[in-house]
Design a protein around this motif. Structure first.
Motif, PDB file in Angstrom:
ATOM      1  N   LEU A   3     -26.399  53.617   9.635  1.00 37.42           N
ATOM      2  CA  LEU A   3     -27.683  52.914   9.758  1.00 37.42           C
ATOM      3  C   LEU A   3     -28.725  53.801  10.443  1.00 37.42           C
ATOM      4  O   LEU A   3     -29.665  53.297  11.064  1.00 37.42           O
ATOM      5  CB  LEU A   3     -27.477  51.610  10.537  1.00 37.42           C
ATOM      6  N   SER A   4     -28.543  55.083  10.291  1.00 37.87           N
ATOM      7  CA  SER A   4     -29.406  56.038  10.976  1.00 37.87           C
ATOM      8  C   SER A   4     -30.884  55.738  10.736  1.00 37.87           C
ATOM      9  O   SER A   4     -31.331  55.690   9.588  1.00 37.87           O
ATOM     10  CB  SER A   4     -29.058  57.433  10.457  1.00 37.87           C
ATOM     11  N   ASP A   5     -31.605  55.478  11.839  1.00 35.33           N
ATOM     12  CA  ASP A   5     -33.067  55.245  11.826  1.00 35.33           C
ATOM     13  C   ASP A   5     -33.497  53.995  11.059  1.00 35.33           C
ATOM     14  O   ASP A   5     -34.676  53.816  10.800  1.00 35.33           O
ATOM     15  CB  ASP A   5     -33.820  56.469  11.279  1.00 35.33           C
ATOM     16  N   LYS A   6     -32.557  53.139  10.688  1.00 30.05           N
ATOM     17  CA  LYS A   6     -32.984  51.880  10.059  1.00 30.05           C
ATOM     18  C   LYS A   6     -33.417  50.908  11.165  1.00 30.05           C
ATOM     19  O   LYS A   6     -32.749  50.805  12.204  1.00 30.05           O
ATOM     20  CB  LYS A   6     -31.844  51.253   9.251  1.00 30.05           C
ATOM     21  N   VAL A   7     -34.502  50.202  10.907  1.00 29.87           N
ATOM     22  CA  VAL A   7     -34.991  49.210  11.873  1.00 29.87           C
ATOM     23  C   VAL A   7     -34.349  47.871  11.536  1.00 29.87           C
ATOM     24  O   VAL A   7     -34.511  47.345  10.427  1.00 29.87           O
ATOM     25  CB  VAL A   7     -36.536  49.118  11.825  1.00 29.87           C
ATOM     26  N   VAL A  68     -41.815  43.589  16.292  1.00 27.15           N
ATOM     27  CA  VAL A  68     -40.895  44.622  15.766  1.00 27.15           C
ATOM     28  C   VAL A  68     -41.697  45.651  14.964  1.00 27.15           C
ATOM     29  O   VAL A  68     -41.529  46.864  15.127  1.00 27.15           O
ATOM     30  CB  VAL A  68     -39.792  43.977  14.891  1.00 27.15           C
ATOM     31  N   LEU A  69     -42.613  45.158  14.109  1.00 27.51           N
ATOM     32  CA  LEU A  69     -43.429  46.087  13.307  1.00 27.51           C
ATOM     33  C   LEU A  69     -44.323  46.938  14.190  1.00 27.51           C
ATOM     34  O   LEU A  69     -44.515  48.135  13.956  1.00 27.51           O
ATOM     35  CB  LEU A  69     -44.298  45.303  12.319  1.00 27.51           C
ATOM     36  N   GLU A  70     -44.873  46.301  15.229  1.00 28.28           N
ATOM     37  CA  GLU A  70     -45.755  47.031  16.146  1.00 28.28           C
ATOM     38  C   GLU A  70     -44.981  48.169  16.830  1.00 28.28           C
ATOM     39  O   GLU A  70     -45.488  49.270  16.976  1.00 28.28           O
ATOM     40  CB  GLU A  70     -46.287  46.050  17.191  1.00 28.28           C
ATOM     41  N   ARG A  71     -43.734  47.882  17.195  1.00 26.44           N
ATOM     42  CA  ARG A  71     -42.943  48.883  17.917  1.00 26.44           C
ATOM     43  C   ARG A  71     -42.389  49.972  16.982  1.00 26.44           C
ATOM     44  O   ARG A  71     -42.412  51.152  17.307  1.00 26.44           O
ATOM     45  CB  ARG A  71     -41.784  48.162  18.633  1.00 26.44           C
ATOM     46  N   PHE A  72     -41.872  49.552  15.819  1.00 23.39           N
ATOM     47  CA  PHE A  72     -41.144  50.514  14.972  1.00 23.39           C
ATOM     48  C   PHE A  72     -41.844  50.837  13.647  1.00 23.39           C
ATOM     49  O   PHE A  72     -41.361  51.667  12.868  1.00 23.39           O
ATOM     50  CB  PHE A  72     -39.741  49.985  14.642  1.00 23.39           C
TER      51      PHE A  72
END
Ligand code: NAD
Length: 240
Positions: A3-7, A68-72
């Motif tokens: 799951l590398s780098d998946k949000v 979540v969108l704001e952060r990632f």
């Protein structure tokens, strides 16, 4: 590191199967937001973004997913896991009990999925934590069984409607898992606990980590041809 780098957003990430899922996803390289009514639990999970969220409240779900969108800047995976148990026979189930179980387990999954899908323009993976109780009847929990059968229907409907959007949607149906939810239920009834353990051909309950491992597979690209699947992780309970 599947799951590398998946949000990834995990509802009910502060306890039990949700907590094990947060930990497994982080070990697989994911960026994880743990959403829970219990902010202390979500924070203690170690997730990069712990958020208080009530999955029965549409504004709360939308605000958490915006955070979540704001952060990632992206959303790839939703694990709709938040849920409550309810072990009461039909004739003793009040309308208030029924409404609460349906609201958390089914409406909560609907709201989480609705707002996640809207924020996945490039596609994604949804994993619903349903239950074997949505596939076969388990004793004296009609509201819970109905809520989990509903979650399975929702997962399949999303799979069909949103395949064209690059969104996969699958349901995990655990047998009994050793968590706060079940330890408390069985504590006063050790003989009943033994019977239920033996009803699983593997002769024991699952650990939360065993469910998290399946969910990591379904969330990842390794399961790229699975959608609309109802995957039983029940130690053989429903195979009898
Ligand atoms: P748990 O009680 O340990 O954890 C549930 C989490 O959901 C808690 O952190 C709780 O605070 C959170 N939560 C409850 N209501 C919420 C709400 N309205 N909004 C946000 N968060 C909320 O339970 P668990 O055993 O880890 O179960 C997790 C999921 O797996 C549930 O959907 C459950 O039905 C399902 N499941 C559990 C078992 C089992 O045997 N434990 C078996 C099959 C399926």
């Amino acid at each position: 590191m599947r799951l590398s780098d998946k949000v990834c957003v995990i509802t009910g990430g502060g306890s039990g199967i949700g907590l094990a899922t947060v930990q497994r996803f982080m070990a697989e390289g994911a960026l994880v937001a743990a959403l829970d009514l219990d902010l202390d639990g979500a924070t203690a999970s170690g997730a990069q973004l712990p958020l208080r969220c009530d999955v029965t409240d549409e504004n709360s779900v939308a605000a958490a997913l915006d955070a979540v969108l704001e952060r990632f800047s992206r959303l790839d995976v939703l694990v709709a896991n938040a849920g409550v148990a309810h072990e009461v026979r039909l004739d003793q189930t009040t309308l208030a009990d029924w409404n609460r179980v349906i609201q958390v387990n089914l409406t909560g999954a609907f709201l989480s999925a609705k707002h996640a899908v809207r924020r996945m323009p490039g596609g994604g993976s949804l994993v619903f934590h349903a239950s074997m109780s949505g596939v076969v009847a388990t004793t004296d929990e009609p509201a819970y069984c109905a809520s989990k059968a509903g979650v399975i229907g929702l997962a399949r409907a999303i799979a069909v409607d949103h395949a064209k959007d690059g969104i996969r949607s699958n349901a995990v149906c655990p047998g009994v898992v050793e968590t706060a939810m079940t330890v408390e239920q069985f504590r006063p009834h050790p003989e009943f606990r033994r019977q239920v353990e033996q009803a699983h051909p593997l002769g024991r309950f699952a650990s939360p980590a065993e469910i998290a491992s399946l969910t990591a597979f379904l969330a990842s690209d390794e399961s790229s041809f699975l959608t609309g699947a109802v995957v039983l992780a029940d130690g053989g309970y429903t195979a009898r």
